[in-house]
Design a protein around this motif. Structure first.
Motif, mmCIF file in Angstrom:
data_model
loop_
_atom_site.group_PDB
_atom_site.id
_atom_site.type_symbol
_atom_site.label_atom_id
_atom_site.label_comp_id
_atom_site.label_asym_id
_atom_site.label_seq_id
_atom_site.Cartn_x
_atom_site.Cartn_y
_atom_site.Cartn_z
ATOM 1 N N MET A 195 -29.252 43.613 16.903
ATOM 2 C CA MET A 195 -30.172 43.181 17.135
ATOM 3 C C MET A 195 -31.427 44.160 18.297
ATOM 4 S SD MET A 195 -26.792 40.540 18.184
ATOM 5 C CE MET A 195 -28.161 40.528 19.737
ATOM 6 N N ILE A 196 -30.600 45.369 18.381
ATOM 7 C CA ILE A 196 -31.209 46.538 19.508
ATOM 8 C C ILE A 196 -32.703 46.701 18.991
ATOM 9 C CG2 ILE A 196 -31.621 48.831 20.317
ATOM 10 C CD1 ILE A 196 -28.126 48.408 20.262
ATOM 11 N N GLY A 197 -32.689 46.237 17.038
ATOM 12 C CA GLY A 197 -33.814 46.607 16.827
ATOM 13 C C GLY A 197 -35.029 45.598 16.549
ATOM 14 N N ARG A 198 -34.649 44.573 16.900
ATOM 15 C CA ARG A 198 -35.342 43.679 17.414
ATOM 16 C C ARG A 198 -36.163 43.347 18.327
ATOM 17 N NH1 ARG A 198 -33.456 44.243 12.287
ATOM 18 N NH2 ARG A 198 -34.041 43.718 11.050
ATOM 19 N N GLY A 199 -35.153 43.903 19.147
ATOM 20 C CA GLY A 199 -35.893 44.279 20.855
ATOM 21 C C GLY A 199 -34.652 43.015 21.641
ATOM 22 N N LYS A 200 -33.734 43.120 20.923
ATOM 23 C CA LYS A 200 -32.380 41.580 21.382
ATOM 24 C C LYS A 200 -31.083 42.284 21.673
ATOM 25 C CE LYS A 200 -35.482 38.052 19.772
ATOM 26 N NZ LYS A 200 -36.777 37.815 20.326
ATOM 27 N N GLY A 201 -30.285 41.681 22.186
ATOM 28 C CA GLY A 201 -29.545 41.689 22.707
ATOM 29 C C GLY A 201 -29.100 43.057 23.770
ATOM 30 N N ASP A 245 -25.766 40.100 25.587
ATOM 31 C CA ASP A 245 -23.955 40.732 25.615
ATOM 32 C C ASP A 245 -22.964 39.333 24.995
ATOM 33 O OD1 ASP A 245 -23.850 42.986 26.504
ATOM 34 O OD2 ASP A 245 -23.219 42.592 28.752
ATOM 35 N N THR A 246 -24.229 37.834 24.785
ATOM 36 C CA THR A 246 -23.552 36.992 24.238
ATOM 37 C C THR A 246 -22.954 37.441 22.579
ATOM 38 O OG1 THR A 246 -24.517 35.123 25.382
ATOM 39 C CG2 THR A 246 -24.216 34.299 24.035
ATOM 40 N N VAL A 247 -24.751 37.621 21.901
ATOM 41 C CA VAL A 247 -24.105 37.228 20.563
ATOM 42 C C VAL A 247 -22.900 38.581 20.647
ATOM 43 C CG1 VAL A 247 -24.580 38.401 18.157
ATOM 44 C CG2 VAL A 247 -26.271 36.820 19.846
ATOM 45 N N SER A 248 -22.939 39.541 20.881
ATOM 46 C CA SER A 248 -22.111 40.593 20.739
ATOM 47 C C SER A 248 -21.019 40.780 21.436
ATOM 48 C CB SER A 248 -22.378 42.142 21.962
ATOM 49 O OG SER A 248 -20.997 42.821 21.462
ATOM 50 N N ILE A 249 -20.491 39.930 22.182
ATOM 51 C CA ILE A 249 -19.037 39.581 22.709
ATOM 52 C C ILE A 249 -18.384 38.541 22.169
ATOM 53 C CG2 ILE A 249 -17.510 38.042 24.307
ATOM 54 C CD1 ILE A 249 -19.846 39.276 26.251
ATOM 55 N N ALA A 250 -19.519 37.527 21.422
ATOM 56 C CA ALA A 250 -19.296 36.217 20.316
ATOM 57 C C ALA A 250 -18.479 36.568 19.166
ATOM 58 C CB ALA A 250 -20.090 35.372 20.422
ATOM 59 N N VAL A 251 -18.931 37.872 18.483
ATOM 60 C CA VAL A 251 -19.020 38.402 17.465
ATOM 61 C C VAL A 251 -17.514 38.920 17.830
ATOM 62 C CG1 VAL A 251 -20.050 39.877 15.348
ATOM 63 C CG2 VAL A 251 -21.364 38.147 16.284
ATOM 64 N N MET A 252 -17.490 39.504 18.000
ATOM 65 C CA MET A 252 -15.880 40.808 18.539
ATOM 66 C C MET A 252 -14.988 39.918 19.586
ATOM 67 S SD MET A 252 -15.313 44.044 20.759
ATOM 68 C CE MET A 252 -16.731 44.991 19.846
ATOM 69 N N GLU A 253 -14.745 39.022 20.231
ATOM 70 C CA GLU A 253 -13.871 37.907 20.677
ATOM 71 C C GLU A 253 -13.467 37.255 18.901
ATOM 72 O OE1 GLU A 253 -11.939 37.570 22.690
ATOM 73 O OE2 GLU A 253 -12.093 39.302 22.680
ATOM 74 N N LEU A 254 -14.586 36.804 18.200
ATOM 75 C CA LEU A 254 -14.206 35.882 17.249
ATOM 76 C C LEU A 254 -13.678 36.976 15.801
ATOM 77 C CD1 LEU A 254 -15.280 33.528 14.987
ATOM 78 C CD2 LEU A 254 -16.667 34.550 13.965
ATOM 79 N N VAL A 255 -13.739 38.681 15.792
ATOM 80 C CA VAL A 255 -13.666 39.339 14.497
ATOM 81 C C VAL A 255 -12.029 39.058 15.150
ATOM 82 C CG1 VAL A 255 -13.105 41.421 13.489
ATOM 83 C CG2 VAL A 255 -15.457 39.333 13.483
ATOM 84 N N ASP A 256 -12.259 39.753 16.231
ATOM 85 C CA ASP A 256 -10.729 40.372 17.223
ATOM 86 C C ASP A 256 -9.314 38.969 17.242
ATOM 87 O OD1 ASP A 256 -8.612 41.658 18.686
ATOM 88 O OD2 ASP A 256 -9.234 40.399 20.315
ATOM 89 N N ASN A 257 -9.669 38.318 17.418
ATOM 90 C CA ASN A 257 -8.788 36.852 17.131
ATOM 91 C C ASN A 257 -9.037 36.800 15.733
ATOM 92 O OD1 ASN A 257 -7.870 36.150 20.144
ATOM 93 N ND2 ASN A 257 -10.333 36.050 20.388
ATOM 94 N N HIS A 301 -19.239 49.492 25.169
ATOM 95 C CA HIS A 301 -19.828 48.817 26.322
ATOM 96 C C HIS A 301 -18.738 47.311 26.427
ATOM 97 C CE1 HIS A 301 -21.678 46.496 29.326
ATOM 98 N NE2 HIS A 301 -21.373 47.592 30.328
ATOM 99 N N CYS A 302 -19.142 46.947 24.701
ATOM 100 C CA CYS A 302 -18.747 45.514 25.252
ATOM 101 C C CYS A 302 -17.277 45.360 24.322
ATOM 102 C CB CYS A 302 -19.813 44.817 23.654
ATOM 103 S SG CYS A 302 -18.768 42.972 22.935
ATOM 104 N N LEU A 303 -17.155 46.630 23.925
ATOM 105 C CA LEU A 303 -15.486 46.398 23.896
ATOM 106 C C LEU A 303 -13.952 46.247 24.963
ATOM 107 C CD1 LEU A 303 -12.914 46.544 21.464
ATOM 108 C CD2 LEU A 303 -13.135 49.376 21.533
ATOM 109 N N LEU A 304 -14.957 47.521 25.782
ATOM 110 C CA LEU A 304 -14.428 47.341 26.906
ATOM 111 C C LEU A 304 -13.973 46.408 27.788
ATOM 112 C CD1 LEU A 304 -12.783 49.668 29.344
ATOM 113 C CD2 LEU A 304 -15.498 50.090 30.135
ATOM 114 N N GLY A 305 -14.971 45.606 27.567
ATOM 115 C CA GLY A 305 -14.917 44.854 28.156
ATOM 116 C C GLY A 305 -14.296 43.224 27.997
ATOM 117 N N CYS A 306 -14.539 43.069 26.885
ATOM 118 C CA CYS A 306 -13.521 42.020 26.159
ATOM 119 C C CYS A 306 -12.272 42.647 25.855
ATOM 120 C CB CYS A 306 -13.586 42.617 23.967
ATOM 121 S SG CYS A 306 -15.546 41.563 23.757
#
Length: 157
Positions: free
Chosen positions: A143-149, A90-102, A26-31
């Motif tokens: 994150m999901i395992g800790r009730g986040k994200g 989505d903030t952490v997921s998008i941030a990690v995805m963008e950092l790594v991708d770029n 889901h995150c990847l599609l938006g990114c």
């Protein structure tokens, strides 16, 4: 999606790989939509690498958040509450995805100067998304395992 398949923040089984992979896709599609649009716009306007990357990253966040935002509003949540949910989800997921991708694109020789019509541009971009997915999926699982994200969104399905 069947509500019985969703696990909420208080249920440890919510941290399945299946859930993490769905959240990451889901995150990847938006990114991807935002980033490609930003690169096309920046290239069409003859911008340099830095302004084009800033636009692409900004649009990746906009599209990443908007996909969650629309889904949560469609589920009956007020727009104001939906914005808070999207930011939390989505903030952490998008941030990690963008950092790594770029980083992958920036470190691929010649990719920053490649044009949209060149294979190198697309190989670096797709390779960056693939590596970003592999890095982001475990982050989302944790994150999901800790009730986040993405787990925050599940309460509204």
């Amino acid at each position: 999606m069947d509500h019985a398949m969703h696990h909420h923040a208080d249920a440890a089984p919510g941290a399945t790989w299946s859930t993490a992979i769905r959240a990451t896709l889901h995150c990847l599609l938006g990114c991807a939509v935002g980033e490609i649009l930003g690169m096309v716009i920046g290239t069409a306007l003859l911008w340099g690498n830095v302004p084009t990357m800033i636009l692409a990253i900004g649009l990746a966040f906009v599209f990443g958040y908007s996909f969650t935002l629309f889904a949560v509003v469609r589920a009956g949540v007020s727009p104001k509450a939906a914005v808070k949910i999207a930011l939390a989800a989505d903030t952490v997921s998008i941030a990690v995805m963008e950092l790594v991708d770029n980083a992958i694109i920036a470190l691929t020789p010649g990719a920053m100067d490649a044009q949209l019509s060149e294979g190198l541009f697309w190989y670096a971009l797709i390779g960056g998304f693939a590596v970003a997915f592999l890095v982001t999926a475990p982050v989302n699982k944790w994150m999901i395992g800790r009730g986040k994200g993405h787990a925050v969104v599940h309460a509204h399905h």
